[in-house]
Design a protein around this motif. Sequence first.
Motif, PDB file in Angstrom:
ATOM      1  N   TRP A 166     -44.572  11.937 -20.271  1.00 40.12           N
ATOM      2  CA  TRP A 166     -45.355  10.712 -20.196  1.00 40.12           C
ATOM      3  C   TRP A 166     -46.417  10.856 -19.110  1.00 40.12           C
ATOM      4  CZ3 TRP A 166     -45.718   7.957 -15.636  1.00 40.12           C
ATOM      5  CH2 TRP A 166     -44.752   8.230 -14.644  1.00 40.12           C
TER       6      TRP A 166
ATOM      7  N   ARG B 105     -48.670   6.229 -21.740  1.00 43.19           N
ATOM      8  CA  ARG B 105     -48.080   6.564 -23.036  1.00 43.19           C
ATOM      9  C   ARG B 105     -47.213   7.810 -22.923  1.00 43.19           C
ATOM     10  NH1 ARG B 105     -51.916   9.875 -27.029  1.00 43.19           N
ATOM     11  NH2 ARG B 105     -49.840  10.701 -27.433  1.00 43.19           N
ATOM     12  N   SER B 106     -46.440   8.049 -23.995  1.00 41.98           N
ATOM     13  CA  SER B 106     -45.628   9.258 -24.105  1.00 41.98           C
ATOM     14  C   SER B 106     -46.411  10.347 -24.824  1.00 41.98           C
ATOM     15  CB  SER B 106     -44.335   8.971 -24.874  1.00 41.98           C
ATOM     16  OG  SER B 106     -43.542   8.024 -24.206  1.00 41.98           O
ATOM     17  N   TYR B 107     -46.050  11.593 -24.539  1.00 41.23           N
ATOM     18  CA  TYR B 107     -46.696  12.743 -25.184  1.00 41.23           C
ATOM     19  C   TYR B 107     -45.612  13.675 -25.726  1.00 41.23           C
ATOM     20  CZ  TYR B 107     -50.984  11.311 -22.806  1.00 41.23           C
ATOM     21  OH  TYR B 107     -52.082  10.598 -22.380  1.00 41.23           O
ATOM     22  N   ILE B 108     -45.737  14.038 -26.993  1.00 46.00           N
ATOM     23  CA  ILE B 108     -44.817  14.980 -27.625  1.00 46.00           C
ATOM     24  C   ILE B 108     -45.646  16.115 -28.219  1.00 46.00           C
ATOM     25  CG2 ILE B 108     -43.083  15.333 -29.416  1.00 46.00           C
ATOM     26  CD1 ILE B 108     -42.375  12.371 -29.201  1.00 46.00           C
TER      27      ILE B 108
ATOM     28  N   VAL C 186     -41.885  17.159 -24.077  1.00 46.34           N
ATOM     29  CA  VAL C 186     -41.865  15.700 -24.162  1.00 46.34           C
ATOM     30  C   VAL C 186     -42.136  15.155 -22.766  1.00 46.34           C
ATOM     31  CG1 VAL C 186     -40.540  13.653 -24.801  1.00 46.34           C
ATOM     32  CG2 VAL C 186     -40.117  15.830 -25.964  1.00 46.34           C
TER      33      VAL C 186
ATOM     34  N   TYR D 209     -42.512  15.641 -17.445  1.00 47.03           N
ATOM     35  CA  TYR D 209     -42.234  16.165 -18.778  1.00 47.03           C
ATOM     36  C   TYR D 209     -41.031  17.094 -18.722  1.00 47.03           C
ATOM     37  CZ  TYR D 209     -44.225  20.717 -17.488  1.00 47.03           C
ATOM     38  OH  TYR D 209     -44.462  21.920 -16.896  1.00 47.03           O
TER      39      TYR D 209
ATOM     40  N   GLY E  82     -39.642   6.600 -21.133  1.00 50.62           N
ATOM     41  CA  GLY E  82     -40.248   5.276 -21.139  1.00 50.62           C
ATOM     42  C   GLY E  82     -39.723   4.432 -19.994  1.00 50.62           C
TER      43      GLY E  82
ATOM     44  N   LEU F 120     -34.171  14.288 -28.700  1.00 47.77           N
ATOM     45  CA  LEU F 120     -35.580  13.914 -28.622  1.00 47.77           C
ATOM     46  C   LEU F 120     -35.751  12.411 -28.478  1.00 47.77           C
ATOM     47  CD1 LEU F 120     -38.572  14.562 -28.753  1.00 47.77           C
ATOM     48  CD2 LEU F 120     -38.408  14.569 -31.258  1.00 47.77           C
ATOM     49  N   THR F 121     -35.038  11.667 -29.303  1.00 55.82           N
ATOM     50  CA  THR F 121     -35.130  10.200 -29.239  1.00 55.82           C
ATOM     51  C   THR F 121     -34.699   9.679 -27.881  1.00 55.82           C
ATOM     52  OG1 THR F 121     -34.701  10.023 -31.617  1.00 55.82           O
ATOM     53  CG2 THR F 121     -34.340   8.048 -30.291  1.00 55.82           C
TER      54      THR F 121
ATOM     55  N   VAL G   6     -37.301  10.552 -25.099  1.00 55.76           N
ATOM     56  CA  VAL G   6     -38.472   9.676 -25.175  1.00 55.76           C
ATOM     57  C   VAL G   6     -38.148   8.305 -24.586  1.00 55.76           C
ATOM     58  CG1 VAL G   6     -40.013   8.444 -26.752  1.00 55.76           C
ATOM     59  CG2 VAL G   6     -39.504  10.866 -27.144  1.00 55.76           C
ATOM     60  N   GLU G   7     -36.983   7.766 -24.929  1.00 54.09           N
ATOM     61  CA  GLU G   7     -36.583   6.461 -24.393  1.00 54.09           C
ATOM     62  C   GLU G   7     -36.378   6.522 -22.891  1.00 54.09           C
ATOM     63  OE1 GLU G   7     -32.919   3.257 -24.845  1.00 54.09           O
ATOM     64  OE2 GLU G   7     -33.378   4.609 -26.506  1.00 54.09           O
TER      65      GLU G   7
END
Length: 320
Positions: free
Chosen positions: A290, A267-270, A288, A91, A115, A107-108, A111-112
């Motif tokens: 995973w 999964r991801s965690y925000i 942020v 994270y 992933g 942020l976007t 997250v990517e």
Amino acid sequence: MAYELLGVAGLTVENKQFYDGLLIKRAIPNLVHSQHGVMRTIPARGGNSIEFRGLARIAGTTGALTEGTPGAALQVTFTNVAVTIQQYGKYVQLSDMVELQSIDPVLTEVVEMFGEQMGDTLDLVHGSVVVGGTSIQYASTAGSRAMVGSGMYLSMAEILEAVSTLERNNARRFDDGFFHAITHPDTKRDMMSDTTILDNWQEAAARGPDNPLFTGELGTIQGVKFFLSTNADIQSSAGLSGADVYRTAFMGRDYYAVVGLEAMSARSYIVPRAQGGISDPLFMIMTVGWKAATAAVRLNNNFAVILEHNTSRSTMADMA
């Protein structure tokens, strides 16, 4: 005549760096090691380990019964393998200024990126199990990893030997009708230079634009479908005279299993700033990350062959 030039003297502050909205793409491996195993999940409240069991094969017999005599009773044996789920994750913490004022969609992108890291991590974890098989084939005349050296490439002869071993061990092909092999892209150069492999494609492969000689893809050779990944294992400087040793995994169905938890999927965690709390009383930090819970286990080592070989790419690197 004096000219006013952009970025010079009085106009220095007028020259600013332009930021393109297209962010630089990240290079990520082809993730294939999780695709060829038996997929299983442990149900909620089912513990964090799983056991696979199987009845050991009893060979057929040609001995006929004697009339009125049933013969000796046989004894059956069960075998088992077990594996325990492990958790993986990472994270980052982002400040309110980063979230609200950065010129890029941080942020976007984070997250990517996470992933991608999650997929890469799971591929590496599962791949370490895949190449850990005990049926090992050393290229050319090598009798051990330490003897694998220059020129000992993945050739047609090595493919045929691996296939022969799988067939002799009664390994079953996948539903597509092929054995599968995971190898490093460095191997592709040598295979595309192997005249026997080239002849095979010229004489037996489909004609036209789908032929591997046109597409540049390895495709299928002698009943084996090849998958490329830079996550394929390399034992650096482990061979003869410090040569790199590549490990290519040839496998049939049911060689290994990939296990997850039904109640804890990857999964991801925000966690937004609005959560606050003692650790963030001014709502300045968001996190942020995973998390994934997984494991892989080999079910039958006879259903795979691990070929240890060299490549011309590593040889050139050693000479450079």
